[in-house]
Motif scaffolding. Structure first.
Motif, mmCIF file in Angstrom:
data_model
loop_
_atom_site.group_PDB
_atom_site.id
_atom_site.type_symbol
_atom_site.label_atom_id
_atom_site.label_comp_id
_atom_site.label_asym_id
_atom_site.label_seq_id
_atom_site.Cartn_x
_atom_site.Cartn_y
_atom_site.Cartn_z
ATOM 1 N N GLY A 188 4.966 11.061 -2.095
ATOM 2 C CA GLY A 188 5.857 11.067 -3.249
ATOM 3 C C GLY A 188 5.393 10.100 -4.320
ATOM 4 N N ALA A 189 6.186 9.994 -5.346
ATOM 5 C CA ALA A 189 5.848 9.114 -6.468
ATOM 6 C C ALA A 189 6.533 7.778 -6.318
ATOM 7 C CB ALA A 189 6.275 9.768 -7.777
ATOM 8 N N VAL A 190 5.919 6.764 -6.899
ATOM 9 C CA VAL A 190 6.508 5.437 -6.942
ATOM 10 C C VAL A 190 7.066 5.235 -8.335
ATOM 11 C CG1 VAL A 190 6.120 2.966 -6.717
ATOM 12 C CG2 VAL A 190 4.884 4.569 -5.227
ATOM 13 N N THR A 191 8.367 4.979 -8.421
ATOM 14 C CA THR A 191 9.020 4.858 -9.721
ATOM 15 C C THR A 191 9.577 3.461 -9.870
ATOM 16 O OG1 THR A 191 9.634 7.195 -9.653
ATOM 17 C CG2 THR A 191 10.816 5.800 -11.212
ATOM 18 N N PHE A 192 9.336 2.868 -11.017
ATOM 19 C CA PHE A 192 9.840 1.529 -11.306
ATOM 20 C C PHE A 192 10.849 1.618 -12.444
ATOM 21 C CE2 PHE A 192 5.584 1.025 -9.562
ATOM 22 C CZ PHE A 192 5.807 0.100 -8.557
ATOM 23 N N GLY A 193 11.742 0.648 -12.488
ATOM 24 C CA GLY A 193 12.751 0.613 -13.525
ATOM 25 C C GLY A 193 12.182 0.127 -14.835
ATOM 26 N N THR A 194 13.073 -0.136 -15.746
ATOM 27 C CA THR A 194 12.648 -0.541 -17.087
ATOM 28 C C THR A 194 12.073 -1.942 -17.139
ATOM 29 O OG1 THR A 194 14.898 -1.295 -17.554
ATOM 30 C CG2 THR A 194 14.361 0.966 -18.164
ATOM 31 N N GLY A 195 12.291 -2.717 -16.074
ATOM 32 C CA GLY A 195 11.792 -4.078 -16.067
ATOM 33 C C GLY A 195 10.302 -4.155 -15.848
ATOM 34 N N ASN A 241 0.838 -1.195 0.000
ATOM 35 C CA ASN A 241 0.000 0.000 0.000
ATOM 36 C C ASN A 241 0.870 1.241 0.000
ATOM 37 O OD1 ASN A 241 -1.929 1.973 0.351
ATOM 38 N ND2 ASN A 241 -2.951 0.970 2.073
ATOM 39 N N ALA A 242 0.770 2.021 -1.061
ATOM 40 C CA ALA A 242 1.475 3.289 -1.152
ATOM 41 C C ALA A 242 0.494 4.452 -1.188
ATOM 42 C CB ALA A 242 2.370 3.306 -2.389
ATOM 43 N N GLY A 243 -0.745 4.198 -0.745
ATOM 44 C CA GLY A 243 -1.798 5.203 -0.842
ATOM 45 C C GLY A 243 -1.553 6.425 0.009
#
Length: 297
Positions: free
Chosen positions: A280-287, A274-276
């Motif tokens: 801030g923002a949740v950033t994922f890599g290229t995968g 839960n990041a609700g």
């Protein structure tokens, strides 16, 4: 005409010795002179006797002094030995009482180092648990880390002699060849007994527990107090605390981290990610992100 008179080996000198004497006067003087000579001889004899007595006393004095000194030294030595014997006897009685009742540094030590047994604890001044040591024995004699059975579920009440019929130590480990996941329940930790025997003295204050998973395979050790739990993966350990006022609950490591960096992967076995409430923002890599079930909120 008499010019000198020798009495008692001496000469009567002076005016009397050189004066002329008549026949009538001589008897009046001669006895007095003789008495004086006898008195002088008597004084000389007494002086000689007194000197001899003093010499005898002087010769006897060193022997007397030496005898007195030896007697004093022997008396002091005897007293010192008696006091030492009493102290040793008292210390032995205290040690025996401590071991039988589970009190004192020797009996209270949960961890016995490899270089010795509980006797190594005698010089320790504090009666607190010896958590600062770095080397412990491993086995089931309760002098070091206690090895639990390789079973799926195990419950130990540390308020009694429940570790191989003896009081439980504060260090508990698994075997190296675990064959199953194990859940270990520690109950009554707020009344954990002191000592490595069967003494009934109860701890007071706050103390530390160490749980070690020695397994080299895939099996995990889960430590719980019935409410709170913590999973110990193979080749890792857990440090927890309990105290008199802990309500029989283990004080486990916090699960709230200020920051977390995952180097190679993150696996969520249950619950929700839960990041609700994050600002801030949740950033994922290229995968990208793969979700096998549920949702990412």
């Amino acid at each position: 005409r008499i010019t000198r008179v020798r009495v008692g080996g001496g000469l009567l000198g002076g005016a009397m010795a050189s004066a002329p004497w008549s026949g009538d006067a001589l008897p009046k003087v001669l006895p007095t002179s003789i008495d004086a000579g006898a008195a002088m001889a008597s004084d000389s004899e007494r002086t000689s006797e007194s000197a001899a007595a003093r010499s005898s006393r002087l010769q006897a004095t060193p022997s007397v002094i030496l005898a007195v000194v030896l007697a004093v030294v022997l008396a002091v030595s005897h007293v010192a030995l008696a006091v030492s014997h009493v102290r040793v006897q008292r210390d032995l009685e205290r040690l025996q009482l401590a071991l039988s009742q589970g009190s004192g540094p020797a009996a209270r030590s949960d961890f016995a180092p490899l270089y010795g047994g509980p006797s190594q604890d005698l010089p320790v001044q504090s009666d607190d648990p010896e958590a600062r040591r770095l080397m412990y024995t491993v086995g089931r004699d309760n002098t070091g880390c206690f090895v639990i059975d390789d079973v799926a579920s195990l419950s130990i009440s540390v308020s009694g002699a429940n570790c191989n019929s003896k009081n439980c130590p504060s260090c508990i480990v698994t075997s190296t060849n675990m064959g199953t996941h194990t859940t270990l329940t520690i109950s009554d930790c707020s009344s954990h007994r002191w000592g490595i025997g069967t003494g009934t003295s109860v701890r007071a204050g706050l103390w530390q527990y160490t749980f070690i998973n020695q397994g080299t395979g895939i099996y995990e050790l889960t430590v719980t107090d019935g409410t709170n739990s913590f999973k110990v993966t193979p080749q890792s350990h857990l440090t927890a605390f309990c105290g008199t006022d802990s309500g029989n609950k283990l004080i486990l490591p916090t699960t709230t981290l200020p920051t977390l960096t995952v180097a190679s992967g993150l696996t969520l076995e249950g619950g929700a990610l839960n990041a609700g409430s994050a600002t801030g923002a949740v950033t994922f890599g290229t995968g990208g992100v793969t979700i096998k079930g549920g949702a990412l909120n």
